[in-house]
Structures are given as C-alpha cells and as structure tokens.
Design a protein around this motif. Structure first.
Motif, PDB file in Angstrom:
ATOM      1  N   ASP A 149      19.995  17.494 -33.971  1.00 57.00           N
ATOM      2  CA  ASP A 149      21.377  16.621 -33.652  1.00 57.00           C
ATOM      3  C   ASP A 149      22.640  17.259 -34.268  1.00 57.00           C
ATOM      4  O   ASP A 149      22.640  17.868 -35.435  1.00 57.00           O
ATOM      5  N   LEU A 150      23.614  17.277 -33.540  1.00 52.13           N
ATOM      6  CA  LEU A 150      24.915  17.945 -34.175  1.00 52.13           C
ATOM      7  C   LEU A 150      25.536  16.916 -34.766  1.00 52.13           C
ATOM      8  O   LEU A 150      25.828  15.598 -34.553  1.00 52.13           O
ATOM      9  N   ARG A 151      25.987  17.177 -36.142  1.00 57.69           N
ATOM     10  CA  ARG A 151      26.321  16.262 -37.137  1.00 57.69           C
ATOM     11  C   ARG A 151      27.800  16.660 -37.854  1.00 57.69           C
ATOM     12  O   ARG A 151      27.699  17.897 -38.253  1.00 57.69           O
ATOM     13  N   LEU A 152      28.713  15.777 -37.834  1.00 59.08           N
ATOM     14  CA  LEU A 152      29.907  16.461 -38.570  1.00 59.08           C
ATOM     15  C   LEU A 152      29.966  15.926 -40.117  1.00 59.08           C
ATOM     16  O   LEU A 152      31.004  16.025 -40.937  1.00 59.08           O
ATOM     17  N   GLU A 185      30.987  13.192 -29.151  1.00 66.92           N
ATOM     18  CA  GLU A 185      31.779  12.083 -29.420  1.00 66.92           C
ATOM     19  C   GLU A 185      32.220  11.679 -30.698  1.00 66.92           C
ATOM     20  O   GLU A 185      31.377  10.938 -31.546  1.00 66.92           O
ATOM     21  N   GLU A 186      32.839  12.538 -31.359  1.00 71.09           N
ATOM     22  CA  GLU A 186      33.456  12.038 -32.781  1.00 71.09           C
ATOM     23  C   GLU A 186      34.783  12.209 -32.869  1.00 71.09           C
ATOM     24  O   GLU A 186      35.535  12.997 -32.492  1.00 71.09           O
ATOM     25  N   PRO A 187      35.394  11.074 -33.308  1.00 75.08           N
ATOM     26  CA  PRO A 187      36.745  10.626 -33.159  1.00 75.08           C
ATOM     27  C   PRO A 187      37.527  11.581 -34.265  1.00 75.08           C
ATOM     28  O   PRO A 187      38.635  12.013 -34.145  1.00 75.08           O
ATOM     29  N   GLU A 188      36.751  11.751 -35.304  1.00 76.00           N
ATOM     30  CA  GLU A 188      37.298  13.063 -36.330  1.00 76.00           C
ATOM     31  C   GLU A 188      37.527  14.376 -35.855  1.00 76.00           C
ATOM     32  O   GLU A 188      38.388  15.098 -36.302  1.00 76.00           O
ATOM     33  N   LEU A 189      37.280  14.708 -34.607  1.00 78.41           N
ATOM     34  CA  LEU A 189      37.042  16.371 -34.267  1.00 78.41           C
ATOM     35  C   LEU A 189      38.139  16.799 -34.110  1.00 78.41           C
ATOM     36  O   LEU A 189      38.347  17.836 -34.653  1.00 78.41           O
ATOM     37  N   HIS A 190      39.179  16.202 -33.361  1.00 82.03           N
ATOM     38  CA  HIS A 190      40.442  16.884 -32.839  1.00 82.03           C
ATOM     39  C   HIS A 190      41.479  16.685 -34.092  1.00 82.03           C
ATOM     40  O   HIS A 190      41.848  17.924 -34.516  1.00 82.03           O
TER      41      HIS A 190
END
Length: 773
Positions: free
Chosen positions: A408-411, A459-464
C-alpha cells in the motif's frame, strides 16, 4: 422489433441521481422510460461514485463502485455476471470513470460475460493517445454503440475506425411536453407581460453565460420588460475547487453592465417537473457554449423538443439540430451577434412561432417513449449478435501470470520527515535528523512523489499541502541571477552555499517538468512551467551526463502539456546528442556504456535515450538506450536471479572489480524506471519482469534476504551493507522507494485498464474487422 421483447433484465451503468450531473439525469430518465415502456422487463442500476461516501440512492440501485478504486470495477463486473441481466447499458463520458482518460471502465468491460450497449456522450475530434485507445477498446468490447447525431457516427468511422454497421443513432431523449404559449406559465413566476430568456444546466465557465450578459444592454433598450433566467447549480466539481467564484463573477458583471434587475439566478438542481415549468415560461432558449466539440447537449435537446425558439453557438449538436431554420446559430464569443439574434426573434413573432413549431414537430421523434423503443431494438440486436469479446470466459491464472502484489502507498514517513520548510535530508532510524538540514535534491524528489501520488488518486488530505511546501522550497532555492539552484540549507534556514551541484540543477528541472506536465493543480502547473523555462538554459553549460539525463527526464514530462516549446525541444536534441556522443566514444562490445565506470543512478542514462527514441523519433538513441540497459541489467543481476545493484563502496570501473556493497535505493529506482520505459516502448514483457525483480529488492529479494521497506513506519532504509541493513530512513531512500512504487502502480493501472487482447481475442477482432491485420 417484436411486441414482446427478448430482453428480460437490463443493467444500467453510469452515474445516477441524486448525483448532480447530466449523465446521472440521462441514466435515470432512460431507465425510467424503459420501465414505463416495458413494465415486464426488470432493470437495475450500478452507479459510479465520485465521493467516498456515495449517495442516498433510490431502490433501483443494487450495486455501487468507486471512481478511483480499480478493484471495485472488477467486483461490479462479477456482480453483473451473476445478476442474470441480458444486456448492460453503459453510459460513457471520459470524466466520470477513474484512471488515465477514464480507462478503469475497461477493467469492468473486460470481465463481463454479458453483451454491452454503450452510449457515447462525448466523441473527441482530436483525442490524446490514451483517449483514442480507451474509446477504441470500448468499441471492441461493446456489441453496439449509440450516438446521438449523424456527426457522431461519422466521427467514429473516420477517426476511430469503428464499423458503421455497429453504430445506432438514437436522439437524446426528452420528456413529452405539450406545445403551449409561454404566457400560460408566466404568472407563476411574476413575469407576466415580460419577455423571458432561459439558460439551464450545471454552471461552469465553458457555458459562456458572460457573452449573453454582454449582449443584453442593447436588447433591454428596446425590450425593457426582459428577464434572463439562469437556472442550475454550479457544477459540484467547480464548487469543490473554487467555490462559487464563477457565479459571483457573473453577478458582478451583470451589476457592472447595469442589468442586474433583469437577471435571475436559480442556484439549484431542479427536478423534471419543475424544469418543465421553467421551459414553459421561456420565450427564447439560449445555449452560449464556448466549445465546438460537443456532440451531445441534453439541455439543448430538452429545450428544442419542448418547442422553444433556440439561439445557440455552433457546437456540433446545435449545428445539426438547428439546421433548416429550426434555430439561430451565432459565432462563439460574439456578443454583438447574440444581441442581433435575440432582437431578430423578439421583434418578429411570426418567425419565432414558426421556429418553435418546426422544433416541436421534430421533437416528437425524441420523446423518451420513442427513445426507449430504439434502445430496446439496440439491446435485442446486441443480444442476438454479441461480439466475441462481449461474452467473457472465466479465467484461471497461475502465480506466474498474476500481477505483483504491491505494498500500500503510505505517506507516514514522508509527512514525518517534512516540516513547513521542506523535507529533511537525513534520519536517525525513523526520526528526522535536524543536524544536516534540507537540500534541493530531496525536495525536488519529494515534489515528484507528490505529483505521482496525486495521479494515483491517493486519498490523503496532506498531499497537496506537502506539494506546495516542496514547491516553495524550490522557489526559494532558485537564484534568478545565476539561473541556478542552491542545494544545501541548514536547519536554521540559511543557505550553506551560493550555488548547488550540477545534479541538483538536473533534479530540480526533472521535478519542475513533472509538476508542469502532470500536476492537477493549475497554479502549480503555471508556477512550474515558468520556473522550468527560466532554469533550463543554464543546463547547456554543465558537464555532468547525469545532469543532462535528469534534465531530459524533466523535458519529456514537461512535454506532456507543453510539447510545442522550441527552446525545450532544442535543449532536448542537444543533450540527447551529447549522451550519444559520449557513448560512441567510450563503448566497446564488452563495455557498452557511457563512461569508464558504473557509479550511481546508472540506468538513468539508458532511460532517457529510450525516451528519445520513443518520443523524438531518434532510432540511434533508442538502440543505444536498449543496448546499454540490457547490459546494465545483466551486470546488476546475481547468479540466483535477484537484483544486485552496483555498490557505492567503490562502484565499478572498467577492468576492475565491482563493488557489491553498499547497495543504494537510488539504483533500484533508476533501474525500475528505465525498465518500465523499455517495456512501454517495446512491448517486450521481459522489461516488465526486470522492473519487478528490481522492485522486489526493496521487499527483501536481495543479497541479505532483508527488507529495506519498513511497513511499520512507511519509510525505506538507507542501504544494504555487507552484513546488515542501514536502519536510518532518510529522504533519498524513502523517496526512491515511493517514486518507484508509484511508477509501478501507474503501470499496473495501465496494464489492468489497457490490457492487450489474447491471441484468441486478436483473431476474433480481425474476424470482425475491428483491428487492421
């Protein structure tokens, strides 16, 4: 068609009410018409959701899938296969399905064992390569295609090579409304005695409402009792991105023009019965759209079929429907012509009423009951004559045939390593190491990672926020006088040098090109393109082959959106030739390489020449790229078959002994990226396998059998020593892993969406004349 239909059960796919979308309305109305016309025929809906939480759907919705969840498309196919449906009615619009150009829908279609009839709501005259491939494969996988105009059928034949006999023309359905005098309804709106103009539909800038507003002052001078009703909610996607900015712009424009009391906004999505009343009250209907390439307009069909006098810009559907004086066409963006058209109809009652009557009479052929009959005929034809690819067989795959199961992709660790300035260079275990501060190298890589993750719809709110942080760091790193980037910054936010390394310049351009070419945020695209243009010329004075190669990567990413840039084209050709030159000076049969040693990011050099062969039509570059990569892959493979990169503890000089350790994540990533490009360029599955082998190095298929990826933190360890894994999880290693994983995921999505037909399927396609032999 027989009186008793052969079809007993229909499955509808598209978006669906209460989602606010024209396709949702169409799917709902078509399903309703089929139910009313054929009450004995069962039907149900499987809508696509654009929101994770979905919608409060009515009872006919039996299964849902999510726009950006590829696996949910396959689950939907499984559900449909077990539903006993006789036919699937698919609504196609590029923007409502996930994947490149909406390609995820192909995964659903390939797994269906039911005939498919696809209604094409958009047919592009100048499609991108992905858009063309998506529509071609949909045509292959569908038993019938439905278009709503003769132009649509002609475009399918001439642009997409779709056989004409596979295409049905069914006009856009409309409700059956009586032909009445608009004055009948005007008292309900308090506009009795006034001339009423109407535009309806979801509001967005491409609708051209401002051109109508600019046309009205001159009209109002002659017809002061005029009101222009603009009916419809702002498009939900526009609201999510920009709020109500467009509507407010229109309101300010009306005020500036002095016509505010003549304009009425109804900011809501109206149901059919209410829409009928709005249509009834209108003397003129106006569609001022600004894009000619529109083969279908539901709002135009509704207004025209209800007997409205229509003024429209000449988009394709309007040109066809309003021919023979059934309406008036005005040039795009021409407010003066709009003024004259409105006046000509308001001043000539006889012409206006004759135009209404001609529209209404043709509209009798468009009412939903007749559309339902036409669709049933298409469904029965599909049922009797399905294409061989419409009825799918169950597949059993061996482990060898299964795709690699990617983590899975994780930030988590990316976020941990970043603050409001940028990403830290180093870590002690998984803790950020403040001692060494930041660098442009890593912030450039981090920006690339965020753009790729965004493309994967993570779907990660931090990405932008992270993307903007890394962009800001790069902006600050750029020296406008030297046109170079500084590289190292201390924890105290002071620069440690006046000019960065040549590699940092190349990596910065790689990141800027990627952001300009791929980012979905217009402000980041514009910023990156401007920075790229300013920084590019200085690279021509630099001497490092890897700097040239990183820059070439950036140029090819930049060309995704801005391929006409002559300066970038000239730089591409110059840098490509330099790499060819050093290869030809250095390479021999037993050392087919660019330099006297293999050091770091080696595969990058091969990668960009393969790109040049594919996109710049440079066969010499292509041959050198593949030859050098083939040799490099053989050098970097252990006898046991796993990936063994050149170690950084000595590298590998021609004639000397190669260093097997310390193995670095950057080598795995550059090899993965190059092999993926070789696979895309050659269609040779061996390159996909080599990318997979290199990626598995991160997961423990390496000399020590130990994973460098840490599933607890989401980070990647810094390297593989002769006796252990380096447990520090710095930026370069974590970003090499994240970018490699993102690139693998993007290719997996492409493979699942753009799956090539088997030999059996190819023969079937040839037999149906759907592929050129």
């Amino acid at each position: 068609m027989s009186d008793i239909p052969e079809i007993k059960k229909i499955a509808f796919i598209g978006d669906y009410l209460p989602r606010k979308c024209g396709i949702a309305t169409f799917t709902h109305d078509l399903r309703g018409a089929m139910t009313e016309q054929y009450p004995a025929v069962e039907s149900f809906v499987a809508p696509v959701n654009d929101l994770p939480e979905g919608y409060e759907y009515p009872s006919e919705v039996k299964f849902e899938f999510n726009e950006n969840d590829l696996d949910s498309y396959r689950r939907t196919a499984d559900y449909l296969n077990f539903s006993n449906a006789d036919v699937v009615c698919l609504q196609h619009e590029y923007g409502i399905y996930g994947g490149p150009s909406g390609s995820f829908i192909l995964a659903l279609l390939r797994n269906l064992r039911i005939p498919v009839v696809t209604t094409l709501h958009t047919i592009l005259q100048n499609p991108s390569a992905d858009q063309r491939q998506v529509l071609h494969e949909i045509s292959v996988l569908s038993a019938r295609l439905v278009v709503m105009s003769e132009r649509g059928r002609k475009m399918l034949r001439e642009i997409y090579d779709v056989p004409e006999e596979k295409v049905d023309i069914i006009l856009h359905g409309i409700p059956d409304m009586p032909f009445i005098d608009p004055n009948f309804y005007k008292d309900q709106f308090g506009v009795e005695g006034k001339h009423v103009l109407l535009t309806f539909g979801l509001l967005s800038p491409n609708k051209g409402i401002e051109n109508v507003l600019r046309a009205l002052p001159e009209v109002i001078k002659k017809f002061p009792n005029l009101v222009y009703i603009i009916l419809g909610a702002t498009h939900p996607n526009l609201v999510r991105e920009h709020g109500e900015a467009y509507r407010l712009t229109l309101e300010r424009l009306a005020q500036d023009l002095g016509i505010k009391r003549h304009i009425s906004f109804y900011n809501r999505f109206v149901e059919l019965e209410e829409l009928k009343i709005f249509l009834g009250v209108a003397d003129l209907y106006i569609t001022p759209y600004q894009n000619a390439a529109q083969t279908t307009s539901g709002t135009l069909a509704y207004a025209f079929g209800s007997g409205k006098a229509v003024i429209s810009t000449p988009y394709w559907h309007a040109e066809e429907l309003l021919d023979d004086d059934r309406g008036i066409l005005v040039p795009f963006g021409d407010s003066k012509a709009m003024t004259q058209a409105i006046l000509s109809l308001l001043e000539d009652d006889n012409r206006r009423h004759a135009m209404r009557k001609r529209a209404y009479l043709l509209g009798r052929e468009m009412i939903w009951s007749k559309a339902a009959q036409s669709y049933m005929a298409s469904f029965e034809s599909a049922r009797r004559n399905p294409t061989s690819l419409s009825i799918r067989r169950l597949e059993v795959r061996t482990l060898e045939e299964e795709r690699l199961e990617l983590p899975d992709l994780r930030l988590d660790h990316l976020t941990r390593m970043s603050d409001s300035t940028g990403i830290y260079q180093h870590a002690i275990y998984s803790l950020p190491d403040f001692t060494h501060g930041y660098c442009t190298d890593d912030n450039a890589r981090a920006l690339i990672a965020t753009v790729l993750l965004e493309e994967l719809e993570l779907e990660e709110p931090e990405l932008h926020r992270l993307a903007e942080t890394y962009s800001s760091f790069m902006q600050y790193a750029f020296d406008p006088d030297s046109k170079r980037f500084r590289n190292f910054m201390g924890f105290d936010r002071h620069w440690l040098e006046s000019e960065g390394s040549e590699d940092s310049q190349g990596r910065a351009l790689w990141a800027l090109g990627t952001c300009a070419g791929r980012s979905r945020h217009r402000h980041l695209q514009a910023w990156a393109a401007q920075m790229f243009e300013r920084a590019l010329p200085s690279v021509l004075d630099l001497k490092s082959p890897r700097t040239w190669a990183y820059t070439l990567l950036g140029i090819y990413e930049y060309f995704r959106r801005l391929s006409g840039d002559r300066v970038a084209t000239q730089a591409r050709d110059t840098l490509t030739q330099r790499l060819i030159d050093i290869f030809e000076r250095t390479a021999t049969d037993d050392w087919p390489w660019f330099e006297e040693s293999l050091s770091y990011a080696n595969a990058l050099l091969s990668h960009v020449l393969i790109l040049s062969g594919r996109w710049a039509d440079n066969p010499k570059a292509f041959e050198i790229g593949l030859r050098s990569l083939r040799w490099l892959v053989s050098v970097q493979k252990a006898p046991q078959g796993h990936f063994r990169p050149i170690g950084s503890a000595g590298f590998y000089t021609r004639g000397g002994k190669r260093a097997d350790f310390d193995q670095q994540p950057i080598e795995a990533h550059s090899t993965i990226s190059a092999c993926l490009e070789a696979y895309r360029s050659t269609d040779d599955a061996i390159w996909h396998e080599e990318a997979r082998i290199a990626f598995e190095w991160f997961l423990g298929r390496n000399d020590l059998g130990l994973s460098l990826y840490d599933s607890k933190t989401g980070g990647c360890c810094d390297g593989l020593h002769v006796d252990r894994v380096n447990q520090n999880q710095g930026a370069e290693s974590t970003l090499a892993y994240l970018i490699a994983l993102s690139e693998m995921e993007l290719l997996e999505h492409d493979l699942k969406a753009f799956k090539k037909p088997t030999n059996h399927e190819t023969e079937a396609l040839k037999a149906h004349s759907l592929l050129k032999a």
